[in-house]
Design a protein around this motif. Structure first.
Motif, PDB file in Angstrom:
ATOM      1  N   ALA A 110       0.819  -1.216   0.000  1.00  0.00           N
ATOM      2  CA  ALA A 110       0.000   0.000   0.000  1.00  0.00           C
ATOM      3  C   ALA A 110       0.850   1.262   0.000  1.00  0.00           C
ATOM      4  O   ALA A 110       0.522   2.238  -0.679  1.00  0.00           O
ATOM      5  CB  ALA A 110      -0.933  -0.002   1.204  1.00  0.00           C
ATOM      6  N   MET A 111       1.952   1.236   0.743  1.00  0.00           N
ATOM      7  CA  MET A 111       2.726   2.452   0.941  1.00  0.00           C
ATOM      8  C   MET A 111       3.864   2.631  -0.056  1.00  0.00           C
ATOM      9  O   MET A 111       4.679   3.545   0.084  1.00  0.00           O
ATOM     10  CB  MET A 111       3.285   2.490   2.367  1.00  0.00           C
ATOM     11  CG  MET A 111       2.201   2.465   3.435  1.00  0.00           C
ATOM     12  SD  MET A 111       0.851   3.665   3.149  1.00  0.00           S
ATOM     13  CE  MET A 111       1.752   5.208   3.303  1.00  0.00           C
ATOM     14  N   LEU A 114       3.753   6.532  -4.674  1.00  0.00           N
ATOM     15  CA  LEU A 114       2.618   6.867  -5.532  1.00  0.00           C
ATOM     16  C   LEU A 114       2.962   8.157  -6.262  1.00  0.00           C
ATOM     17  O   LEU A 114       3.174   9.200  -5.650  1.00  0.00           O
ATOM     18  CB  LEU A 114       1.356   7.061  -4.686  1.00  0.00           C
ATOM     19  CG  LEU A 114       0.049   7.300  -5.422  1.00  0.00           C
ATOM     20  CD1 LEU A 114      -0.352   6.071  -6.215  1.00  0.00           C
ATOM     21  CD2 LEU A 114      -1.048   7.657  -4.422  1.00  0.00           C
ATOM     22  N   GLU A 239      -5.811   9.242  -2.871  1.00  0.00           N
ATOM     23  CA  GLU A 239      -4.601   8.474  -2.561  1.00  0.00           C
ATOM     24  C   GLU A 239      -4.936   7.251  -1.725  1.00  0.00           C
ATOM     25  O   GLU A 239      -4.420   6.155  -1.983  1.00  0.00           O
ATOM     26  CB  GLU A 239      -3.608   9.363  -1.813  1.00  0.00           C
ATOM     27  CG  GLU A 239      -2.309   8.650  -1.476  1.00  0.00           C
ATOM     28  CD  GLU A 239      -1.290   9.570  -0.837  1.00  0.00           C
ATOM     29  OE1 GLU A 239      -0.410   9.066  -0.129  1.00  0.00           O
ATOM     30  OE2 GLU A 239      -1.379  10.796  -1.053  1.00  0.00           O
ATOM     31  N   GLU A 240      -5.802   7.437  -0.749  1.00  0.00           N
ATOM     32  CA  GLU A 240      -6.207   6.298   0.080  1.00  0.00           C
ATOM     33  C   GLU A 240      -6.884   5.224  -0.762  1.00  0.00           C
ATOM     34  O   GLU A 240      -6.638   4.031  -0.596  1.00  0.00           O
ATOM     35  CB  GLU A 240      -7.153   6.775   1.186  1.00  0.00           C
ATOM     36  CG  GLU A 240      -7.608   5.660   2.119  1.00  0.00           C
ATOM     37  CD  GLU A 240      -8.565   6.151   3.183  1.00  0.00           C
ATOM     38  OE1 GLU A 240      -9.129   5.309   3.892  1.00  0.00           O
ATOM     39  OE2 GLU A 240      -8.741   7.381   3.305  1.00  0.00           O
ATOM     40  N   ARG A 243      -4.262   3.343  -2.875  1.00  0.00           N
ATOM     41  CA  ARG A 243      -3.466   2.419  -2.077  1.00  0.00           C
ATOM     42  C   ARG A 243      -4.290   1.187  -1.693  1.00  0.00           C
ATOM     43  O   ARG A 243      -3.794   0.061  -1.694  1.00  0.00           O
ATOM     44  CB  ARG A 243      -2.927   3.130  -0.830  1.00  0.00           C
ATOM     45  CG  ARG A 243      -1.950   4.254  -1.173  1.00  0.00           C
ATOM     46  CD  ARG A 243      -1.236   4.784   0.055  1.00  0.00           C
ATOM     47  NE  ARG A 243      -0.382   5.925  -0.261  1.00  0.00           N
ATOM     48  CZ  ARG A 243       0.805   5.830  -0.855  1.00  0.00           C
ATOM     49  NH1 ARG A 243       1.283   4.654  -1.214  1.00  0.00           N
ATOM     50  NH2 ARG A 243       1.522   6.922  -1.107  1.00  0.00           N
ATOM     51  N   ARG A 244      -5.542   1.404  -1.373  1.00  0.00           N
ATOM     52  CA  ARG A 244      -6.420   0.281  -1.054  1.00  0.00           C
ATOM     53  C   ARG A 244      -6.618  -0.612  -2.278  1.00  0.00           C
ATOM     54  O   ARG A 244      -6.639  -1.849  -2.172  1.00  0.00           O
ATOM     55  CB  ARG A 244      -7.758   0.808  -0.540  1.00  0.00           C
ATOM     56  CG  ARG A 244      -8.676  -0.267   0.020  1.00  0.00           C
ATOM     57  CD  ARG A 244      -9.809   0.349   0.821  1.00  0.00           C
ATOM     58  NE  ARG A 244     -10.505   1.384   0.073  1.00  0.00           N
ATOM     59  CZ  ARG A 244     -10.524   2.665   0.407  1.00  0.00           C
ATOM     60  NH1 ARG A 244      -9.865   3.081   1.463  1.00  0.00           N
ATOM     61  NH2 ARG A 244     -11.192   3.541  -0.318  1.00  0.00           N
ATOM     62  N   ARG A 246      -4.476  -1.023  -4.672  1.00  0.00           N
ATOM     63  CA  ARG A 246      -3.231  -1.768  -4.869  1.00  0.00           C
ATOM     64  C   ARG A 246      -3.248  -3.063  -4.066  1.00  0.00           C
ATOM     65  O   ARG A 246      -2.902  -4.135  -4.557  1.00  0.00           O
ATOM     66  CB  ARG A 246      -2.044  -0.932  -4.401  1.00  0.00           C
ATOM     67  CG  ARG A 246      -1.536   0.097  -5.376  1.00  0.00           C
ATOM     68  CD  ARG A 246      -0.352   0.798  -4.749  1.00  0.00           C
ATOM     69  NE  ARG A 246       0.280   1.744  -5.653  1.00  0.00           N
ATOM     70  CZ  ARG A 246       1.296   2.515  -5.314  1.00  0.00           C
ATOM     71  NH1 ARG A 246       1.769   2.451  -4.067  1.00  0.00           N
ATOM     72  NH2 ARG A 246       1.839   3.343  -6.177  1.00  0.00           N
TER      73      ARG A 246
END
Length: 280
Positions: A110-111, A114, A239-240, A243-244, A246
């Motif tokens: 997730a991190m 990006l 962005e959240e 990432r979710r 991903r």
């Protein structure tokens, strides 16, 4: 953990141990319990897993609190192993290991970096072709009966001021403000009221409208298209979501590649409550 760290936070701040040679690494031993070393690396890893409220504590407080926690855990773990590692303990350890590794892997996925290009592309995909949302600015006069509402319309027809009538006669909370409701969009008002608003042109007054609150006379002041939010306004949300997504995509791919066998078994679901099955 909560009780220990809270008590340490209440105590006087203690200094982090100093090392004479100045050389400190993750392998630096801070304590030895029954031959088991507790290192600076253990504290670093432990801090990463603390709830957010504890991560805000001063480093000096966390250092002493976590070290004492690890010492106590090692003492208790040694005592448990000296007696017997039961089947229940072993299964719990396997679950904890599995959950920890999965969480750390998902966090890494997730991190990962990006790029601004990815964020811009997501913004365009979500908001670039979206239909504008219409906002409505209206006022109303709320009355108890249809007869009162019709009488109010008659006064408006004769030239009475809408805001003055609302302030004098409306039983709704917006009455003192001339019945003003401000700006709203579809879905924010009860259906009957919205239907009446949507049928009006700016400057028009509705016929009496009944809702669960009473009888309304609605004045549509104006409408406007709600501007799409800027990237800066929704960047954190986008962005959240990226990432979710991903994590979901990686999990789906790994699951598809994994060798998973689920035998056809007819096992009563209530057996998950039966501790006797693991009390060996």
């Amino acid at each position: 953990m909560k009780m220990l760290l809270a008590s340490v936070a209440m105590a006087a701040t203690l200094a982090v141990p100093a090392f004479a040679d100045g050389h400190v690494s993750a392998d630096t031993v801070l304590a030895t319990v029954n031959g088991e070393e507790i290192t600076l690396g253990h504290l670093i890893a432990m801090r990463q897993m603390l709830p957010a409220e504890y991560q805000q504590l001063p480093d000096e407080v966390l250092f002493d609190g976590m070290l004492e926690q690890l010492v106590q855990q090692q003492v208790l773990a040694d005592a448990a192993e000296a007696e017997e590692v039961t089947r229940q303990m072993q299964l719990g350890l396997e679950n904890e290991r599995r959950a920890f590794l999965a969480a750390m892997y998902m966090d890494d996925v997730a991190m990962a970096e990006l790029s601004q290009e990815e964020l811009q592309a997501e913004y365009e995909a979500v908001y670039g072709s979206a239909e504008p949302v219409v906002e409505f600015n209206a006022a109303h006069i709320l009355l108890e009966t249809e007869e009162e509402a019709q009488a109010m319309i008659d006064q408006l027809t004769e030239g009475a001021d809408f805001a003055e009538l609302a302030a004098e006669h409306s039983i709704g909370p917006s009455g003192p403000n001339g019945g003003a409701l401000g700006w709203f969009t579809a879905g924010m008002m009860v259906p009957e009221f919205e239907e009446a608003v949507f049928a009006l042109e700016p400057g028009e007054v509705s016929a009496p409208v009944q809702t669960q609150f009473g009888w309304h006379i609605v004045l549509l002041n104006e409408t406007r298209d709600q501007a799409a939010p800027t990237l800066e306004e929704v960047g954190a949300e986008l962005e959240e979501g990226l990432r979710r997504a991903r994590v979901d995509a990686r999990l789906e791919a790994l699951t598809a590649e994994a060798d998973i066998d689920r035998p056809e078994l007819d096992i009563p679901a209530e057996l998950i409550r039966n501790l006797d099955l693991i009390a060996e």
